[in-house]
Design an enzyme around this catalytic site. Structure first.
Site, short mmCIF file in Angstrom:
data_model
loop_
_atom_site.label_atom_id
_atom_site.label_comp_id
_atom_site.label_asym_id
_atom_site.label_seq_id
_atom_site.Cartn_x
_atom_site.Cartn_y
_atom_site.Cartn_z
N GLU A 308 0.84 -1.32 0.00
CA GLU A 308 -0.05 -0.13 0.09
C GLU A 308 0.85 1.29 0.16
O GLU A 308 0.50 2.09 0.82
CB GLU A 308 -0.74 0.09 1.23
CG GLU A 308 -1.93 -1.10 1.26
CD GLU A 308 -2.91 -1.09 2.48
OE1 GLU A 308 -3.96 -1.13 2.41
OE2 GLU A 308 -2.27 -0.86 3.54
C1 TNX Z 1 -4.51 -3.57 4.65
S1 TNX Z 1 -3.12 -6.06 4.24
C2 TNX Z 1 -3.39 -3.47 4.97
C3 TNX Z 1 -3.32 -3.15 6.46
C4 TNX Z 1 -4.67 -2.74 7.12
C5 TNX Z 1 -5.83 -3.81 6.84
C6 TNX Z 1 -6.74 -3.74 7.35
C7 TNX Z 1 -1.96 -5.28 3.86
C8 TNX Z 1 -0.84 -5.63 3.68
N1 TNX Z 1 -2.29 -3.95 4.33
O1 TNX Z 1 -2.44 -2.07 6.37
O2 TNX Z 1 -4.26 -3.06 8.54
O3 TNX Z 1 -6.00 -3.92 4.98
O4 TNX Z 1 -7.54 -4.81 7.18
#
Ligand code: TNX
Length: 500
Positions: A308
């Protein structure tokens, strides 16, 4: 048939019952080995009160024998791979457990296998006419996947050693063997780094919602890693990079282009923070942090995040992930990255962790085609921070609602179109903690779903079914209550009335 979770490869019921109220001789190869201690604990928990530990088996009745033998056990039933062998060659965990009225024999080729046999033994115990015992049964068993994990986010809300030890106990009971710890994020830095004390000092006491936070000292971390290892669980530490780094940017001003520390962040947005490899402070920071985490970690893996990032060019992102992966390899570990990191050129032995179930798995497919190993954490199945149902008080819903059915009813080998199942090392559930603040809430999100996921990761696809696991989960509620592990009374499980 006894309610064992995950369902073993083969279970044959026998006549009778091994009485645990009698004087029991526990015969172990090495009385000082962790499996001997685990066996004593398991027997105490199931109500055996008179246990003598010995290293010689005189053949008399009343013995519970743990043997490390040659691996002459049955191959697991229904494993899809023709040779039954996974390329990464983790410790063999297959075991047999024979419970007869006169004696109990557990056999495995490794200590890990004996620990798995003990988990089965503990689940077989029950009470009859007021006394504890084990149903007579012969079990042979082996895992489908070598990586069977749970990720716990201790950054959004902090959980310390006592809670994490309880989580390890839960993993061990369900034959899960990886505890992935998400140690850093925008909201907090959770592992004290000796060469960078400002990280825990400035960013250890913040968390989502402005709570007290906390962090693990190096001693705490080693205590936890050792506790896990003694239960056959490997800790995979994660330092999330280059995004999810506001805690680092807050603690270390030189990591910012402006040279000024960012503000504390206690919200739940993602994607706004990133480190910059062009700054002179960045690579030394990576070397100090990753080097120290590697040195404290006995397991083979170090997770470098990679998820992300919304503020970098694809080129700068790939260059960053490649640099961090190179440092991890130099520190003697195999890098693990979230899905997006599969776009980078990863070193041999790297692992890519799929999570985004609503978008294309392209980065995972590309990495696998170049030889990376894959761990599956599809949000809509194994994100245990998702709500059980729309009105559930805790959790998020972006990946969908996840009740027992969603966490259980899927086939990892068939999940990702175009991915060769031979690239899959296993399955990992994830518990992000934006909304999870207490031990009770944490266990309520884990149970009953984590036990269902454990069966997905351990048992052959054709050996398991939703209605059947639902009945076995119902049987386990008493065990969870004894251990003070809170659970959600999902209406997909036919709980006995006493637990309602
Ligand atoms: C996505 S899954 C994220 C996290 C959040 C989560 C909440 C991922 C690799 N990154 O930063 O906490 O969604 O569901």
């Amino acid at each position: 048939m006894p309610a064992v979770i995950p369902v073993p490869s083969r279970t044959e019921a026998r006549e009778g019952w091994f009485d645990l109220a009698r004087a029991v001789r526990l015969v172990v190869p090495d009385a000082a080995a962790p499996e001997a201690e685990r066996a004593r604990e398991a027997l105490a928990r199931v109500g055996a009160q008179r246990v003598e530990v010995v290293t010689h088996d005189d053949g008399a009745p009343g013995a519970i024998v743990l043997t490390l033998g040659d691996a002459t056990l049955q191959p697991p039933a229904g494993v899809t791979r023709p040779d039954g062998v996974r390329p990464s060659a983790p410790p063999a965990e297959e075991y047999s457990l024979s419970v007869d009225p006169d004696r109990v024999v557990a056999e495995a080729s490794t200590p890990e296998g004996l620990l798995r046999a003990l988990a089965t033994l503990e689940q077989l115990a029950s009470v009859r006419d007021g006394g504890a015992g084990l149903e007579a049964v012969h079990v042979t068993d082996a895992p489908r996947y070598s990586w069977r994990g749970l990720m716990v986010d201790i950054s959004r809300h902090f959980f310390g050693v006592p809670v994490l030890k309880d989580v390890v106990d839960l993993l061990a009971l369900y034959k899960l063997n990886v505890l992935h710890l998400h140690l850093s994020d925008d909201q907090g830095w959770r592992l004290d780094i000796g060469s960078r004390p400002e990280l825990a000092k400035r960013s250890g006491d913040t968390e989502v919602g402005g709570g007290a936070g906390g962090f693990l000292t190096a001693d705490d971390y080693v205590t936890l890693v050792t506790y896990a290892a003694e239960r056959g669980v490997v800790v995979v530490p994660e330092i999330d990079l280059p995004g999810h780094t506001n805690a680092a940017l807050h603690a270390v001003p030189e990591l910012n282009p402006s040279g000024e520390a960012t503000a504390v962040y206690t919200g739940t947005e993602v994607g706004f923070s990133a480190l910059d490899l062009e700054l002179p402070a960045t690579e030394p920071f990576l070397r100090d942090v990753l080097g120290e985490v590697a040195a404290l970690t006995p397991g083979d893996y170090l997770h470098i995040g990679g998820d992300e990032v919304k503020t970098m060019t694809p080129e700068a992102y790939a260059a960053f992930v490649e640099k961090a992966a190179e440092i991890v390899v130099e520190a003697g570990k195999r890098p693990v990255v979230w899905q997006e990191g599969g776009k980078a050129q990863l070193p041999d032995g790297a692992v890519v962790q799929l999570w985004e179930s609503n978008s294309s798995p392209e980065a995972v497919l590309e990495a696998a085609a170049r030889g990376a190993r894959v761990v599956l954490s599809p949000g809509k199945h194994v994100y245990l921070d998702m709500k059980y149902h729309a009105d559930y008080s805790l959790g998020l819903a972006w990946a969908g609602l996840v009740d027992v059915r969603e966490s259980y009813d899927w086939d990892p080998d068939a999940y990702t179109p175009g991915l060769d199942p031979a690239a899959i090392d296993g399955v990992e559930a994830a518990l992000w903690t934006e909304t999870v603040t207490t031990r009770e809430e944490l266990f309520t999100m884990l149970l009953p779903r984590l036990a269902a996921v454990a069966e997905v990761a351990w048992s052959a696809q054709d050996a398991r079914a939703l209605d059947d696991v639902a009945r076995r989960l119902a049987d386990h509620a008493a065990l969870w209550q004894e251990r003070d592990w809170a659970f959600h009374p999902s209406d997909q499980v036919p709980w006995p009335s006493l637990t309602r």
